[in-house]
Enzyme design. Structure first.
Site, PDB file in Angstrom:
ATOM      1  N   CYS A 130       0.833  -1.210   0.000  1.00 21.78           N
ATOM      2  CA  CYS A 130       0.000   0.000   0.000  1.00 21.78           C
ATOM      3  C   CYS A 130       0.868   1.260   0.000  1.00 21.78           C
ATOM      4  O   CYS A 130       1.383   1.673   1.031  1.00 21.78           O
ATOM      5  CB  CYS A 130      -0.909  -0.018   1.227  1.00 21.78           C
ATOM      6  N   CYS A 133      -0.244   4.199   2.135  1.00 23.62           N
ATOM      7  CA  CYS A 133      -0.036   4.048   3.586  1.00 23.62           C
ATOM      8  C   CYS A 133       1.416   4.307   3.956  1.00 23.62           C
ATOM      9  O   CYS A 133       1.709   4.921   4.969  1.00 23.62           O
ATOM     10  CB  CYS A 133      -0.336   2.628   4.059  1.00 23.62           C
ATOM     11  N   ASP A 134       2.320   3.760   3.169  1.00 30.25           N
ATOM     12  CA  ASP A 134       3.702   3.669   3.621  1.00 30.25           C
ATOM     13  C   ASP A 134       4.686   4.526   2.832  1.00 30.25           C
ATOM     14  O   ASP A 134       5.857   4.609   3.185  1.00 30.25           O
ATOM     15  CB  ASP A 134       4.157   2.202   3.570  1.00 30.25           C
TER      16      ASP A 134
END
Lengths: 295, 103
Positions: A130, A133-134
């Protein structure tokens, strides 16, 4: 007993629930993880009518609110098994049992892993599924994205705005993604294409440090974003349910081989897996389920 | 109970010295799954007093994120008697989170 249970609270499932609740049906949505489905990880959506540039997160949140405001009940529980019973279906989770006259499967798909032996040990330590997200953890660093579809190219573009350099690794010499995305990727100076390559090895002490490919590259990267396709969440869920290549076998009518059990969204066999076809499925499956509860 | 905002100033008191198990949710405003998880954690916090839920914004509290080596979010860490006993990355089923706390 509910009239209709929808399994999965992504775009297909929540749309189905909206149609069913508006037909005055008693509807329960069971969601294993969180509302919104896969789309919440998309940074911007540009191909859904009337909502240009909406973020995936806003899309999911708005859809959830719309459903809840109309009276849809959502429970966070992971469905483990569905069994046809007299007059409907038994829907089980680890600790609970629910029942409904009709069930709509909208369980979507999960990210496919690389399948390399030490992959799991690098999750959260360099490997991510993701980018939204990261990506922030890799500011100014060098990373790689693996894949050739829309998701992979979206991730590469998103990361090119955060990271110093992005390798885009793909097993073929051309991309499956939309031409508009491919053109955009090619304009970015800090995205380097590594084509005809499969990742064969992950190296690093505690954190990922480099990756090796089968065409002889060793790339020093601190992050690897995997976007090599998805696996349908259908295996083992319903006894006797017909699957094709692991997807729930169905036509555009969203019917399965089991009467009263319908399927909507990415988990269904279909030509085009998009937001607009998922919501369309939701409407079709709900209408069919509503009719079934009247029979 | 509601979710407690974790900071470097209250982490010792709310997490390390807590007499109940604590689920620490390392998250960020720009992380979509973190935002999607938030209402579920709110439900959990309201449903039971047997545990605490502490939310740590990794941008505001970068020292805590670094100390606990968070490099992928949502990152869900269970503390008991001041020690980390379990850790999961990414969205998890609500009941699995409860079981992590009850274990």
């Amino acid at each position: 007993m509910h009239d209709i249970i929808v399994v999965g609270a992504g775009p297909a499932g929540l749309t189905a629930a909206i149609y069913a609740v508006r037909a005055n049906k008693k509807v329960l949505v069971l969601e294993a993880l969180a509302c919104g489905g896969q789309i919440i990880n998309t940074s911007h959506i540009d191909n859904y009518p009337v909502a240009p540039h909406i973020t995936g997160a806003d899309f999911g949140k708005t859809l959830q609110k719309q459903a809840e405001d109309l009276g849809v009940e959502i429970e966070y529980d992971e469905v483990t098994h569905i069994t046809p019973i007299e007059g409907g279906f038994k829907v089980e989770s680890e600790d609970e049992e629910y029942s409904a006259k009709s069930v709509i499967l909208a369980t979507g798909t999960s990210p496919r892993k690389l399948g390399l032996e030490n992959e799991d040990s690098f999750i959260g330590k360099g490997i991510s599924y993701c980018a939204t997200c990261d990506g922030g953890f890799y500011k100014g660093k060098t990373v790689a994205v693996n894949g050739g579809g829309n998701s992979a190219l979206h991730e590469a573009l998103y990361l090119s705005g955060i990271c110093d350099k992005v390798y885009l690794i793909h097993r073929r010499d051309e991309f499956r993604a939309d031409a508009a995305l491919v053109d955009k990727v090619k304009t970015k100076d800090n995205i380097e294409l590594v084509l005809n390559a499969n990742i064969t090895k992950l190296n690093g002490e505690k954190h990922l440090e480099s990756i090796e490919t089968d065409n002889g590259h060793t790339l020093n990267v601190s992050g690897l974003f995997v976007a090599i396709g998805r696996i349908p969440n259908a295996a083992g869920l319903v006894d006797g349910l017909e699957l094709t290549d692991d997807y729930v076998a169905s036509g555009e009518d969203c019917k399965t081989n089991i009467p009263g059990l319908f399927v909507a969204g990415d988990v269904r066999t279909k030509e085009l897996r998009q937001l607009v076809t998922a919501t369309s499925d939701g409407a079709i499956a709900a209408t069919a389920a509503i009719d079934f509860t009247h029979e | 109970m509601s979710i407690i905002e974790g900071t470097k100033d209250n982490f010792e008191k709310e997490v390390i010295k807590s007499d109940k198990p604590v689920l620490v949710d390392f998250n960020a405003t720009w992380c979509p799954p973190c935002q999607a998880l938030h209402p579920i954690l709110e439900e959990m916090a309201e449903e039971s007093d047997d545990y605490k839920i502490v939310s740590v914004d990794i941008d505001d509290e970068d020292a805590l994120a670094e100390q606990y080596e968070v490099s992928s979010i949502p990152c869900l860490v269970v503390f008991k008697d001041g020690e980390e006993v379990d850790r999961k990355i990414g969205l998890q089923p609500k009941k699995r989170l409860i079981k992590m706390l009850e274990k």
